[in-house]
Design a protein around this motif. Structure first.
Motif, PDB file in Angstrom:
ATOM      1  N   GLN A 140      57.139  42.479 -12.496  1.00  0.00           N
ATOM      2  CA  GLN A 140      57.414  42.415 -11.138  1.00  0.00           C
ATOM      3  C   GLN A 140      57.906  40.987 -10.402  1.00  0.00           C
ATOM      4  OE1 GLN A 140      55.466  45.132  -7.886  1.00  0.00           O
ATOM      5  NE2 GLN A 140      54.442  43.050  -7.377  1.00  0.00           N
ATOM      6  N   MET A 141      58.684  41.052  -9.445  1.00  0.00           N
ATOM      7  CA  MET A 141      59.199  39.714  -8.865  1.00  0.00           C
ATOM      8  C   MET A 141      59.376  40.239  -7.496  1.00  0.00           C
ATOM      9  SD  MET A 141      62.179  37.018  -9.446  1.00  0.00           S
ATOM     10  CE  MET A 141      63.444  38.143  -9.004  1.00  0.00           C
ATOM     11  N   ILE A 142      58.947  39.463  -6.520  1.00  0.00           N
ATOM     12  CA  ILE A 142      58.945  39.669  -5.034  1.00  0.00           C
ATOM     13  C   ILE A 142      59.584  38.103  -4.676  1.00  0.00           C
ATOM     14  CG2 ILE A 142      57.694  39.811  -2.861  1.00  0.00           C
ATOM     15  CD1 ILE A 142      55.735  41.327  -4.280  1.00  0.00           C
ATOM     16  N   VAL A 143      60.635  38.372  -3.583  1.00  0.00           N
ATOM     17  CA  VAL A 143      61.400  37.258  -3.230  1.00  0.00           C
ATOM     18  C   VAL A 143      61.447  37.523  -1.437  1.00  0.00           C
ATOM     19  CG1 VAL A 143      63.516  35.860  -2.905  1.00  0.00           C
ATOM     20  CG2 VAL A 143      62.817  36.871  -5.316  1.00  0.00           C
ATOM     21  N   GLY A 144      60.751  36.560  -0.925  1.00  0.00           N
ATOM     22  CA  GLY A 144      60.806  37.011   0.526  1.00  0.00           C
ATOM     23  C   GLY A 144      61.585  35.841   1.475  1.00  0.00           C
ATOM     24  N   ALA A 145      62.181  36.210   2.325  1.00  0.00           N
ATOM     25  CA  ALA A 145      62.903  35.185   3.375  1.00  0.00           C
ATOM     26  C   ALA A 145      62.503  35.507   4.942  1.00  0.00           C
ATOM     27  CB  ALA A 145      64.182  35.245   3.469  1.00  0.00           C
ATOM     28  N   LEU A 146      61.958  34.240   5.422  1.00  0.00           N
ATOM     29  CA  LEU A 146      61.942  34.400   7.081  1.00  0.00           C
ATOM     30  C   LEU A 146      63.044  33.842   7.653  1.00  0.00           C
ATOM     31  CD1 LEU A 146      59.992  34.994   9.491  1.00  0.00           C
ATOM     32  CD2 LEU A 146      59.057  32.592   9.096  1.00  0.00           C
ATOM     33  N   VAL A 147      63.483  34.516   8.491  1.00  0.00           N
ATOM     34  CA  VAL A 147      64.794  33.998   9.283  1.00  0.00           C
ATOM     35  C   VAL A 147      64.662  33.903  10.610  1.00  0.00           C
ATOM     36  CG1 VAL A 147      67.479  34.495   9.544  1.00  0.00           C
ATOM     37  CG2 VAL A 147      66.334  35.229   7.367  1.00  0.00           C
ATOM     38  N   GLY A 163      63.032  37.827  17.612  1.00  0.00           N
ATOM     39  CA  GLY A 163      64.062  36.884  17.191  1.00  0.00           C
ATOM     40  C   GLY A 163      63.943  36.388  15.922  1.00  0.00           C
ATOM     41  N   GLN A 164      63.247  36.822  15.172  1.00  0.00           N
ATOM     42  CA  GLN A 164      63.156  36.607  13.884  1.00  0.00           C
ATOM     43  C   GLN A 164      63.100  37.793  12.939  1.00  0.00           C
ATOM     44  OE1 GLN A 164      59.246  34.309  13.377  1.00  0.00           O
ATOM     45  NE2 GLN A 164      58.415  36.091  12.683  1.00  0.00           N
ATOM     46  N   HIS A 165      63.576  37.608  11.478  1.00  0.00           N
ATOM     47  CA  HIS A 165      63.739  38.695  10.680  1.00  0.00           C
ATOM     48  C   HIS A 165      62.902  38.531   9.323  1.00  0.00           C
ATOM     49  CE1 HIS A 165      66.609  40.135  13.407  1.00  0.00           C
ATOM     50  NE2 HIS A 165      66.776  41.249  12.818  1.00  0.00           N
ATOM     51  N   GLU A 166      62.029  39.309   8.728  1.00  0.00           N
ATOM     52  CA  GLU A 166      61.746  39.259   7.502  1.00  0.00           C
ATOM     53  C   GLU A 166      62.514  39.894   6.542  1.00  0.00           C
ATOM     54  OE1 GLU A 166      57.507  39.856   7.644  1.00  0.00           O
ATOM     55  OE2 GLU A 166      57.127  38.436   9.443  1.00  0.00           O
TER      56      GLU A 166
END
Length: 212
Positions: free
Chosen positions: A204-211, A142-145
């Motif tokens: 380098q750049m990293i953008v992460g999202a936890l939905v 039920g969650q997405h990364e």
């Protein structure tokens, strides 16, 4: 609908108009040149300009329709292939940026797809000299990364965009530059979701999202 929702919609429209101004303006210039040009080779160049500009405008409209609008139907899920179809032309059209796609083919919640699209837009803007854009996602329980990694010789993220992504701005501080980032924060924050940013540093750049 609240005043904040109306303001956000207006700012997203401003962003869309800003990005469409260049290809539409080029089409207008091409038509003016075509009307006054009689040399066959020059007329062909005008036609090539018109075709290129029309494709650019269409690609951007398709992207923004899915990123900002109600594309994808009325269901709660979207096929990631639809996202790839609008992301690839946007990322690679300048010939300086390569896309690497690592997103499973399983259907994704529409909210997660919109977050992914807008993070791609933000990361692409940060690659001011081009580079490589790695797009990855996975879902479980039920969650997405979602992880977007930008690599290139010069990466710049406006501090206000960073603050909008992480919820450090209030609604009254949002403008057309930060509207997409604010939308990501608004879509991600319910149920304990979050956005994290590492870099830019060492190209380098990293953008992460936890939905959730």
């Amino acid at each position: 609908m609240s005043d904040n929702d109306i303001d956000l919609a207006a700012l997203l429209c401003s962003r869309l108009c800003h990005d469409l101004l260049s290809p539409v303006g080029a089409m207008n210039n091409g038509l003016e040149l075509l009307a006054d040009e009689h040399d066959p080779q020059m007329r062909q160049r005008c036609m090539d300009l018109l075709a290129e500009s029309a494709k650019s405008a269409a690609d951007k409209l398709k992207f923004f329709r899915l990123a900002f609008g109600a594309a994808g139907g009325f269901g709660s899920e979207v096929d990631p292939a639809e996202a790839l179809a609008v992301i690839e032309p946007l990322v690679t059209s300048d010939g300086r940026t390569r896309l690497e796609w690592s997103v499973p083919s399983a259907m994704m919640p529409k909210r997660a797809v919109k977050i992914l699209l807008n993070l791609v837009l933000i990361a692409k803007d940060a690659l001011v000299r081009g580079g490589v854009l790695h797009v990855g996602a996975e879902g479980n329980s039920g969650q997405h990364e979602i992880v977007i990694r930008a690599e290139g010789p010069k990466i710049i993220m406006d501090e206000s965009v960073r603050d909008a992504l992480t919820g450090k701005l209030v609604a009254s501080q949002i403008d057309s530059r930060t509207a997409a980032a604010w939308m990501v924060y608004g879509l991600c924050s319910p149920n304990g979701g979050l956005v994290q940013i590492a870099g830019p540093e060492a190209e380098q750049m990293i953008v992460g999202a936890l939905v959730r």
